[in-house]
Design an enzyme around this catalytic site. Structure first.
Site, mmCIF file in Angstrom:
data_model
loop_
_atom_site.group_PDB
_atom_site.id
_atom_site.type_symbol
_atom_site.label_atom_id
_atom_site.label_comp_id
_atom_site.label_asym_id
_atom_site.label_seq_id
_atom_site.Cartn_x
_atom_site.Cartn_y
_atom_site.Cartn_z
ATOM 1 C CB THR A 123 -1.046 -0.010 1.127
ATOM 2 O OG1 THR A 123 -1.765 -1.148 1.260
ATOM 3 C CG2 THR A 123 -2.015 1.085 1.136
ATOM 4 C CE1 TYR A 162 1.572 -11.106 0.532
ATOM 5 C CE2 TYR A 162 2.785 -8.771 0.034
ATOM 6 C CZ TYR A 162 1.646 -9.661 0.068
ATOM 7 O OH TYR A 162 0.490 -9.043 -0.107
ATOM 8 C CE LYS A 192 0.337 -9.064 3.598
ATOM 9 N NZ LYS A 192 0.830 -7.657 3.523
#
Length: 299
Positions: A46, A133, A158
């Site tokens: 983000t 990730y 994640k």
């Protein structure tokens, strides 16, 4: 690291000249922590990690650490080209970050051994623990995830693929490796849409881009989720998240672009997204404003 509450992924504000606005970033992060964030993840997805130089990403992390002021953990994004990732990891440690989120390597894919080595190279740069990730060019096999979990500096996983079956197997493999201190995250876009399914396989945490834009609605959803209030959770899902996801899916990159647009609509001059992302059209911004208004009305 102990995460309690929503995980906050702040945007990176740019001024009219396209330069990172650190004063606005500090205010944005302070507002999020005050709103109940359980952790701050600066310069990640983000936060447009893909569009930041190593120096910019490092400066963003430094501002985040200062603004959070030790109230919650700060986990800095790193990844991309290995040299870039190592530089950012070292700078994050110097800035006082509590950990790293290791995003995928740039452009190329590798073998599972190569992916493990990529994480280990970043680990060797500092004493910071890392969360890996799982997405894009960094999709770890069950065996690779278990091997990484044998390193105490790897503290989380994640998922950004949406492969529930593989993620379930990884959760079990990490448990079998004796790690009861390991954090699992749902990292899909607008994770609220899928989090009920992820909790069912032992993944209780999720990243919330919406929290950066409209924390009051994101918090209401989180409370309903944590309290098993399905009537409330589904009302928020149907009234806010479903239309938001429908708008998000119209244009690639809107998982970030809409968040910045929503902040601008609320009066926070965070600037545009950097290429290759694009801002919403005026018509899309009007629809976003209606979705935000509908979300607030549900409160």
């Amino acid at each position: 690291m102990d995460f309690r509450g929503i995980l906050f992924f702040p945007v990176t504000p740019f001024d009219d000249a396209g330069v990172v606005d650190h004063d606005l970033l500090a205010a944005h992060i302070d507002t999020g922590v005050a709103a109940g964030a359980g952790g701050v993840f600066p310069a990640c997805g983000t936060g447009e990690f893909h569009a930041l130089s190593a120096a910019e990403a490092s400066a963003v992390t430094r501002t985040a650490v200062q603004s959070a002021g030790g109230r919650v953990p700060v986990v800095a994004g790193t990844g991309g080209p290995l040299g870039h990732a190592r530089d950012i990891a070292g700078a994050a440690a110097d800035a006082g970050a509590d950990g790293l989120l290791v995003l995928p390597p740039y452009l190329v894919g590798g073998t599972q051994q190569g992916l493990v080595s990529y994480v280990e190279q970043i680990l060797s740069t500092s004493d910071l623990p890392v969360i890996v990730y799982h997405r894009g060019t960094a999709q770890y096999s069950v065996a690779a995830a278990r091997r990484l979990a044998e390193n105490p500096k790897v503290v989380g996983f994640k998922d950004g693929t949406g492969d529930i079956g593989t993620t379930q197997l990884i959760v079990r493999a990490v448990a079998e490796a004796g790690r009861d201190d390991f954090a699992f995250f749902n990292g899909l876009l607008t994770a609220e849409l899928t989090q009920a399914a992820y909790r069912g396989i032992g993944v209780p945490l999720y990243s919330s881009a919406a929290f950066a834009m409209i924390p009051e609605v994101a918090n209401a959803y989180y409370r309903a989720y944590a309290d098993d209030d399905e009537v409330r959770r589904l009302a928020l899902l149907d009234g806010f998240y479903r239309p938001l996801v429908a708008l998000r899916d119209e244009t690639p990159g809107f998982g970030v672009s809409l968040i910045k647009a929503g902040l601008r609509l609320s009066g926070l001059a965070v600037g545009s997204v950097r290429p290759p992302l694009v801002d919403p059209t005026p018509a899309q911004e009007r629809r976003l404003a209606e979705i935000l208004e509908a979300g607030r009305a549900l409160l």
